[in-house]
Design an enzyme around this catalytic site. Structure first.
Site, PDB file in Angstrom:
ATOM      1  N   ALA A 173      10.909  51.916  53.916  1.00  0.00           N
ATOM      2  CA  ALA A 173       9.905  51.036  53.301  1.00  0.00           C
ATOM      3  C   ALA A 173       9.783  49.743  54.102  1.00  0.00           C
ATOM      4  CB  ALA A 173      10.319  50.705  51.872  1.00  0.00           C
ATOM      5  N   LYS A 174       8.583  49.183  54.100  1.00  0.00           N
ATOM      6  CA  LYS A 174       8.438  47.826  54.644  1.00  0.00           C
ATOM      7  C   LYS A 174       8.576  46.905  53.435  1.00  0.00           C
ATOM      8  CE  LYS A 174       5.622  45.032  57.761  1.00  0.00           C
ATOM      9  NZ  LYS A 174       6.714  44.505  58.556  1.00  0.00           N
ATOM     10  N   ALA A 175       9.833  46.655  53.087  1.00  0.00           N
ATOM     11  CA  ALA A 175      10.156  45.980  51.834  1.00  0.00           C
ATOM     12  C   ALA A 175      10.870  44.668  52.123  1.00  0.00           C
ATOM     13  CB  ALA A 175      11.053  46.881  50.993  1.00  0.00           C
TER      14      ALA A 175
END
Ligand code: PMP
Length: 296
Positions: free
Chosen positions: A158-160
């Protein structure tokens, strides 16, 4: 470079379906996303008035939300349209754009599912400051003391927001020591990525890049693999030991913000940016330009 604080600029930000004046795009201090990192985002660039690979970025944003167990309240089509509206309303042609989605402030404790998911999109001018000649001097990287975590520890694809805690620590430590960025190993000790960009190594016509099995498989990375192959390079994705870096002549980073950035140093290893870097910088610069109708 002195620049205006991010919350003090002029313009319009898309916020939950509406364009609001830049300085009014605010959230409450008791926001779940702020306390528990229930937040995902994108970084994308517009070139010549069009966001490069917009749908891929939008799909990654939606997928990142799902990896954090939340659903964005807008379709990919609606988010794409909102991104285009932000460019248009702010009269931006070449810009960096930041869509972000987060859990709101209905409840503040570890469980998140009772919080509304919000979405905002901001964009601003962020040029590539360096000429190709300047870029070819290469940047210096320090080894990070932090390791990219296992996919069993955190949703690493994820680009979290939460995944950036160690990136900020690494980048700040590197900059304090006079380096441009830091290179991170993964939890197994393999070479992983920089704090906001993927990494490639070149020897002759052969390029090797780490397998993205515990870090972001960047959209720029995927584009570069394709462009390098089209330019006659072989590209291998595999696990890499840090000791192997002595075998390579050139090295570069890829990312939406970094584009293609040659590297001259990683710890004790030295690289000399040369023809391969130059070819790929040029190929990427050509690739990101919007495809206009043939008649134009
Ligand atoms: N890794 C990290 C940690 C990043 O923040 C980025 C930038 N989004 C990348 C890799 C490169 O991804 P992309 O090419 O999709 O911008």
């Amino acid at each position: 470079m002195a620049s205006l604080a991010m919350d003090q600029r002029e313009g319009w930000i898309w916020f939950d379906g509406e364009l609001v004046p830049w300085k009014d795009a605010k959230i409450h201090v008791l926001t779940h996303g702020l306390h528990y990192a229930s937040s995902v985002f994108e970084g994308q660039r517009a070139y010549g008035g069009e966001v490069f690979k917009l749908r891929q970025h939008t799909e990654r944003l939606i997928a990142s939300g799902r990896m954090l167990d939340f659903e964005l309240p807008y379709s990919a089509h609606e988010i794409d349209a909102a991104c285009r509206l932000v460019l248009e309303k702010n009269n931006l042609v070449d810009a960096y754009m930041r869509p972000v989605a987060w859990r709101g402030s209905e409840e503040l404790s570890v469980p998140g599912r009772n919080n509304t998911v919000h979405v905002a999109i901001a964009a601003w001018v962020w040029p590539s400051y360096f000429s190709v000649e300047e870029k070819l001097k290469g940047i210096r990287l320090q080894w990070s003391k932090w390791k990219r975590p296992s996919p069993e520890t955190i949703p690493s694809a994820a680009k979290a927001a939460g995944l950036y805690m160690i990136c900020t620590l690494s980048k700040d430590a590197a900059m304090a020591d006079g380096y441009a960025d830091a290179l991170m190993l993964d939890y197994r000790g393999y070479v992983a990525e920089a704090t906001g960009a993927n990494v490639f190594f070149i020897k002759g016509r052969d390029i090797v890049t780490p397998t993205p099995d515990c870090f972001l498989n960047g959209i720029t990375r995927q584009t570069l693999i394709d462009l390098a192959r089209r330019n006659g390079f072989t590209v291998t994705e595999r696990h890499m030991q840090p000791e192997e870096l002595s075998q390579f002549d050139e090295c570069f980073l890829t990312g939406t913000a970094a584009e293609v950035t040659p590297v001259s140093e990683i710890g004790d290893y030295r690289f000399t940016p040369g023809e391969a870097c130059r070819t790929l910088i040029d190929a990427y610069a050509a690739e990101v330009q919007p495809r206009r109708a043939a008649a134009e």
